[in-house]
Design a protein around this motif. Structure first.
Motif, short mmCIF file in Angstrom:
data_model
loop_
_atom_site.label_atom_id
_atom_site.label_comp_id
_atom_site.label_asym_id
_atom_site.label_seq_id
_atom_site.Cartn_x
_atom_site.Cartn_y
_atom_site.Cartn_z
N SER A 131 16.24 -37.69 -52.48
CA SER A 131 16.57 -36.72 -51.15
C SER A 131 16.30 -35.66 -52.64
CB SER A 131 17.51 -37.07 -50.91
OG SER A 131 18.94 -37.39 -51.62
N LEU A 132 16.00 -35.19 -53.58
CA LEU A 132 16.34 -34.03 -53.99
C LEU A 132 15.23 -33.26 -53.73
CD1 LEU A 132 17.26 -33.01 -57.09
CD2 LEU A 132 15.24 -33.60 -57.57
N ASN A 133 14.55 -32.65 -53.28
CA ASN A 133 13.55 -32.12 -53.17
C ASN A 133 14.01 -31.11 -51.82
OD1 ASN A 133 11.63 -31.84 -54.48
ND2 ASN A 133 10.19 -33.41 -53.06
N ASP A 134 14.61 -32.39 -50.94
CA ASP A 134 15.34 -31.47 -49.39
C ASP A 134 16.60 -30.97 -49.87
OD1 ASP A 134 13.35 -32.73 -47.32
OD2 ASP A 134 14.51 -34.31 -47.44
N SER A 135 17.68 -31.39 -50.57
CA SER A 135 18.58 -30.27 -51.16
C SER A 135 18.82 -29.86 -52.21
CB SER A 135 19.68 -32.17 -51.56
OG SER A 135 19.62 -32.53 -52.16
N TYR A 136 17.98 -29.83 -53.37
CA TYR A 136 18.29 -28.97 -54.44
C TYR A 136 18.87 -27.36 -54.63
CZ TYR A 136 13.75 -27.30 -54.52
OH TYR A 136 12.88 -26.83 -54.19
N GLN A 137 18.07 -26.88 -53.87
CA GLN A 137 18.54 -25.68 -53.36
C GLN A 137 20.09 -25.65 -52.96
OE1 GLN A 137 15.46 -23.83 -51.00
NE2 GLN A 137 14.46 -23.38 -52.63
N SER A 138 20.32 -26.36 -52.09
CA SER A 138 21.48 -25.76 -51.46
C SER A 138 22.71 -26.29 -52.71
CB SER A 138 22.03 -26.78 -50.37
OG SER A 138 21.60 -27.71 -50.42
N ALA A 139 22.25 -27.79 -53.23
CA ALA A 139 23.26 -27.80 -54.02
C ALA A 139 23.21 -27.25 -55.44
CB ALA A 139 22.45 -29.49 -54.69
N PHE A 140 22.75 -26.52 -55.95
CA PHE A 140 22.72 -25.80 -57.00
C PHE A 140 23.36 -24.47 -56.25
CE2 PHE A 140 19.91 -29.05 -58.47
CZ PHE A 140 20.16 -29.20 -60.40
N GLN A 141 23.08 -24.05 -55.38
CA GLN A 141 23.71 -23.13 -54.46
C GLN A 141 25.39 -22.99 -54.95
OE1 GLN A 141 22.10 -21.08 -51.55
NE2 GLN A 141 24.48 -19.53 -51.28
N GLU A 142 25.83 -23.94 -54.32
CA GLU A 142 27.33 -24.50 -54.02
C GLU A 142 27.98 -24.53 -56.00
OE1 GLU A 142 30.14 -28.16 -52.78
OE2 GLU A 142 27.77 -28.18 -52.03
N PHE A 143 27.18 -25.95 -56.92
CA PHE A 143 27.45 -25.82 -57.76
C PHE A 143 27.19 -25.29 -59.30
CE2 PHE A 143 26.85 -28.79 -61.92
CZ PHE A 143 28.40 -29.09 -61.79
N ASN A 165 13.70 -22.91 -57.61
CA ASN A 165 12.73 -24.19 -57.88
C ASN A 165 13.05 -25.10 -58.76
OD1 ASN A 165 11.99 -22.72 -55.80
ND2 ASN A 165 11.29 -20.48 -56.80
N LEU A 166 12.06 -26.24 -58.48
CA LEU A 166 12.26 -27.03 -59.44
C LEU A 166 10.85 -26.58 -59.48
CD1 LEU A 166 13.85 -29.75 -57.69
CD2 LEU A 166 14.69 -29.30 -59.29
N VAL A 167 10.04 -27.24 -61.32
CA VAL A 167 9.59 -27.28 -62.22
C VAL A 167 9.82 -28.31 -62.37
CG1 VAL A 167 8.50 -27.03 -64.23
CG2 VAL A 167 9.81 -25.03 -63.44
N GLN A 168 8.30 -29.59 -62.38
CA GLN A 168 8.12 -31.13 -62.50
C GLN A 168 7.52 -31.26 -63.70
OE1 GLN A 168 8.13 -33.27 -60.16
NE2 GLN A 168 8.51 -31.77 -58.79
N ALA A 169 8.18 -31.97 -64.60
CA ALA A 169 8.14 -32.33 -65.51
C ALA A 169 8.61 -33.63 -65.94
CB ALA A 169 9.11 -31.65 -66.35
N TRP A 182 16.16 -30.66 -66.05
CA TRP A 182 16.14 -29.13 -67.66
C TRP A 182 15.45 -28.34 -67.74
CZ3 TRP A 182 14.65 -31.67 -72.79
CH2 TRP A 182 14.44 -30.82 -73.78
N LYS A 183 14.00 -28.37 -67.25
CA LYS A 183 12.65 -27.33 -67.26
C LYS A 183 13.25 -26.15 -66.95
CE LYS A 183 11.03 -29.56 -71.15
NZ LYS A 183 10.98 -28.65 -72.51
N SER A 184 13.67 -27.19 -65.45
CA SER A 184 13.72 -26.14 -63.90
C SER A 184 15.03 -24.38 -64.58
CB SER A 184 13.86 -26.65 -62.97
OG SER A 184 13.31 -27.37 -62.53
N LEU A 185 16.01 -25.42 -64.85
CA LEU A 185 17.08 -24.45 -65.34
C LEU A 185 17.11 -23.73 -66.91
CD1 LEU A 185 20.04 -26.60 -65.12
CD2 LEU A 185 19.33 -25.05 -63.67
N GLU A 186 15.61 -23.77 -67.65
CA GLU A 186 15.40 -23.58 -69.03
C GLU A 186 14.68 -22.25 -68.32
OE1 GLU A 186 14.31 -26.19 -71.83
OE2 GLU A 186 15.80 -26.00 -72.92
#
Length: 299
Positions: free
Chosen positions: A222-234, A241-245, A51-55
């Motif tokens: 496995s979020l750290n390994d997949s989030y960039q490709s996942a959000f590019q596709e989705f 980039n992820l903002v830890q919260a 949520w915070k990363s997208l905002e």
């Protein structure tokens, strides 16, 4: 006093101003786009980080963060926030978001399918984290328990917490499996049965399509390994980039939480009840499940 400080002061003083104000704010915000990004998942699976990363990207699409879209649960949350308002002086954003999105579903006011993001996590880790968050809200762990530890000693306080966990979770036959959330929520609210869809067990993420929503499901492990490709596709996001919260081990009760994790001894039959289900096998491979066992089993 300027207009903004005046509004903020009123919002902290009166629930009957705060509640309709936030409902109106969401309605007005939704006018800028017919699309919606909805982070919709069970609690304690890393959703606040998403949520915070997208905002932080300041997208032109409204972003919502909810744990439930069920009428009964939303009504309880509203009543809880209303009761606690004189002490806390705020409403949880998730409550307002849930109420607004539920009204959209009830009115069948969905023009474009929602972009829904949901996550799964080792169910035992999720249960333990939820247990501590509930204690934090109920008992103000970071304050009251520090005083009790100083007065009574950490061993006594830890033993009390472990006994409570056994009573509420391990020995409580009425407790539902955490992954039943997908039936209670995703299936009932969005008419999507994830357990009838392709398995996630051999993937780090998957994008499902339904009439009401496109649904991205991610594994926290496995979020750290997949989030960039996942959000590019989705969502077509480049260099996301992820903002830890909202990380439990960074909270004010982190010392007590760490001690609890070191000392709690989970019976194998309890772990079997959690892990040896089709609910878990739909999301995790056998090797991943074995790693979960190793984390919680003490020899």
């Amino acid at each position: 006093m300027g207009l903004k400080p005046l509004i903020q002061s009123l919002l902290r003083q009166n629930y009957h101003i705060t509640h309709p104000y936030h409902r109106l704010r969401l309605r007005l915000g939704s006018l800028r786009s017919q699309d919606k990004i909805v982070i919709y998942q069970m609690s304690k699976v890393g959703s606040t980080t998403i949520w915070k990363s997208l905002e932080a990207l300041n997208l032109d699409i409204p972003i919502y963060h909810v744990h439930t879209l069920r009428h009964e649960q939303i009504s309880r949350a509203i009543e809880r926030d209303k009761t606690n308002f004189p002490k806390l002086r705020f409403m949880y954003p998730e409550t307002i978001h849930s109420e607004y999105l539920r009204s959209q579903l009830d009115q069948k006011n969905i023009i474009n399918p929602w972009s829904v993001i949901t996550l799964v996590r080792d169910p035992v880790a999720k249960i333990l984290s939820s247990f501590f968050q509930n204690l934090e809200r109920e008992l103000l762990l970071g304050l009251d328990y520090r005083k009790r530890i100083n007065a009574e000693g950490e061993t006594k306080v830890l033993q009390e917490l472990i006994e409570r966990f056994y009573q509420e979770q391990v020995n409580n036959s009425r407790r539902k499996h955490p992954f039943e959330w997908f039936n209670f929520e995703l299936k009932e609210s969005l008419n999507f049965d994830i357990f009838a869809a392709p398995s996630l067990s051999k993937r780090n993420y998957y994008v499902y399509n339904s009439r009401l929503a496109r649904i991205l499901v991610l594994k926290l492990e496995s979020l750290n390994d997949s989030y960039q490709s996942a959000f590019q596709e989705f969502l077509g996001l480049q260099n996301f980039n992820l903002v830890q919260a909202n990380v439990g081990l960074q909270k004010r009760y982190k010392s007590l939480y760490k001690s609890f994790l070191r000392h709690v001894n989970l019976p194998v039959d309890y772990l079997d009840k959690i892990y040896q289900t089709e609910l878990v096998r739909h999301f995790y491979s056998q090797s991943e499940i074995e790693q979960f066992y190793q984390r919680w089993t003490r020899y």
